[in-house]
Design a protein around this motif. Structure first.
Motif, short mmCIF file in Angstrom:
data_model
loop_
_atom_site.label_atom_id
_atom_site.label_comp_id
_atom_site.label_asym_id
_atom_site.label_seq_id
_atom_site.Cartn_x
_atom_site.Cartn_y
_atom_site.Cartn_z
N SER A 85 23.46 -5.57 98.05
CA SER A 85 22.96 -4.90 97.33
C SER A 85 20.89 -5.86 98.74
O SER A 85 21.62 -7.08 98.95
N VAL A 86 20.16 -4.67 98.54
CA VAL A 86 19.17 -5.22 99.25
C VAL A 86 17.79 -5.35 99.03
O VAL A 86 17.62 -4.02 97.54
N ALA A 87 16.83 -5.15 99.17
CA ALA A 87 15.22 -5.32 98.40
C ALA A 87 14.81 -4.02 99.44
O ALA A 87 14.75 -4.14 100.38
N ILE A 88 14.46 -2.58 98.68
CA ILE A 88 13.82 -2.20 99.09
C ILE A 88 12.81 -1.15 98.43
O ILE A 88 12.65 -1.93 97.33
N LYS A 89 11.89 -1.09 99.12
CA LYS A 89 10.43 -0.03 98.47
C LYS A 89 10.57 1.23 98.46
O LYS A 89 11.53 2.63 99.67
N LYS A 90 10.13 2.63 97.34
CA LYS A 90 10.55 3.74 97.35
C LYS A 90 9.62 3.60 96.10
O LYS A 90 9.22 3.38 95.03
N GLU A 91 8.85 5.32 96.67
CA GLU A 91 7.68 5.99 95.72
C GLU A 91 7.08 5.02 95.33
O GLU A 91 6.30 5.04 94.36
N GLY A 92 6.40 3.54 96.27
CA GLY A 92 5.44 3.10 95.61
C GLY A 92 6.24 2.07 94.48
O GLY A 92 5.57 0.46 93.93
N ASN A 93 7.98 2.12 94.30
CA ASN A 93 8.55 0.64 93.85
C ASN A 93 9.04 0.18 94.23
O ASN A 93 9.47 0.22 95.58
N PHE A 94 9.76 -0.80 94.10
CA PHE A 94 10.50 -2.09 94.61
C PHE A 94 11.92 -2.27 94.03
O PHE A 94 11.49 -2.09 92.87
N TYR A 95 12.80 -1.95 94.65
CA TYR A 95 14.02 -1.89 93.92
C TYR A 95 15.04 -2.58 94.23
O TYR A 95 15.09 -3.52 95.61
N ASN A 96 16.27 -3.48 93.37
CA ASN A 96 17.23 -4.28 93.78
C ASN A 96 18.37 -3.16 93.85
O ASN A 96 18.72 -2.61 93.19
N SER A 97 18.58 -2.49 95.12
CA SER A 97 19.50 -1.02 95.47
C SER A 97 20.97 -1.36 96.00
O SER A 97 20.72 -2.70 96.71
N SER A 98 21.82 -0.85 95.86
CA SER A 98 23.17 -1.36 96.49
C SER A 98 23.39 0.68 97.37
O SER A 98 23.05 1.23 96.67
N TYR A 99 24.33 -0.11 98.60
CA TYR A 99 24.98 1.95 98.76
C TYR A 99 26.48 1.04 99.10
O TYR A 99 26.60 -0.04 99.57
N VAL A 100 27.03 1.95 98.99
CA VAL A 100 28.59 1.75 98.63
C VAL A 100 29.34 2.75 100.09
O VAL A 100 28.02 4.62 100.05
N PHE A 101 29.77 2.93 101.19
CA PHE A 101 29.80 3.81 101.79
C PHE A 101 31.53 4.27 102.61
O PHE A 101 31.72 2.91 102.29
N ASN A 102 32.19 4.49 102.57
CA ASN A 102 33.42 5.42 103.30
C ASN A 102 33.84 4.68 104.11
O ASN A 102 32.47 4.74 105.21
#
Length: 262
Positions: A85-102
């Motif tokens: 996971s990474v720290a992202i900012k989106k639409e004025g908020n911060f999230y602890n976000s995970s991405y999965v790629f094939n």
């Protein structure tokens, strides 16, 4: 036999320094790919660490840099990547976000951490997600969670109740509670009759110390591989998913559930 080979990247995260962390992750993914794994797995918040007070300056805008890096590497190396996971900012908020790629570099799942950890002030800076993280890698049904999520067994049961075979966990779990980390992960494997692939960081942060102890655990709760405590590195394990059918047949916990009562 349906075997899968996973590489766990047990990394030291450089506090508040995204540029160095992106460089390190690229290097380690390219190195791990030399072992020809099916899946490469990263730890939690690997782009910034828990430098929460500085997220306005260092969080990844809509995850663009992270998604570009992981997509490029997944496609170039023909490997699935569970991107921690990474720290992202989106639409004025911060999230602890995970991405999965094939293997083709396509984004197949995006997840914002649902359970925020008050002891690290995560809830004061980061917004909670509200969606499940379920996906398929090479036709294998899987799910993913982030760190504190593993203390909520009802969340994992919900994620794993539709035939998922592997639970991926990415974390920054402090050394002082590492015994609980192992116990909780073994319990999640046993109760969901699933393989658990869990990656924890190593290294020091201003308020915490991390010693790794990344794990691959089989559905019987047995440890198949363990990341050397305190050592940054790549830990690879291969396991056979065909083992699941016998284990689930002997003790059909999903069939025997009484969800109308709980």
């Amino acid at each position: 036999m349906k075997k899968i080979k996973v590489s766990l990247l047990q990394l030291d995260v450089i506090f508040g320094n995204p540029d160095e962390n992106y460089h390190k992750v690229r290097k380690y993914i390219e190195k791990a790919a030399q072992e020809n794994p099916d899946v490469i797995v990263l730890p939690e918040m690997w782009n910034t660490g828990y430098s929460l007070e500085n997220l306005a300056e260092i969080a990844d805008e809509d995850g663009k840099k992270t998604k570009a890096l992981l997509s490029d590497l997944a496609k170039k190396l023909t490997v699935n990547i569970v991107g921690g996971s990474v720290a992202i900012k989106k639409e004025g908020n911060f999230y602890n976000s995970s991405y999965v790629f094939n293997r083709t570099g396509s984004l197949i799942s995006e997840y914002q951490k649902v359970h925020l950890f008050g002891l690290m002030n995560e809830d004061k800076f980061i917004s909670a997600g509200a969606t499940k993280n379920q996906f398929e890698l090479d036709d294998i049904k899987a799910a993913g969670v982030i760190c504190y999520d593993i203390r909520f067994p009802e969340w994992e049961r919900k994620l794993m109740s539709e035939g998922q075979q592997i639970l991926f966990v990415s974390a920054q779990w402090p050394t002082k509670r590492i015994a609980q980390w192992e116990t909780l992960l073994r319990a999640r494997a046993i109760e969901n009759q699933a393989f658990v692939v869990a990656v924890n960081r190593v290294g020091e942060a201003p308020k915490d110390s991390f010693n790794g102890h990344s794990l691959v655990i089989n559905p019987l709760g047995e440890i198949l591989v363990e990341g050397t405590p305190g050592v940054e590195g790549i830990f690879t394990c291969e396991f056979d998913l065909d083992d699941l059918s016998k284990i689930r047949g002997d003790i059909p916990v999903f069939k025997d559930r009484r969800p109308e009562l709980y």
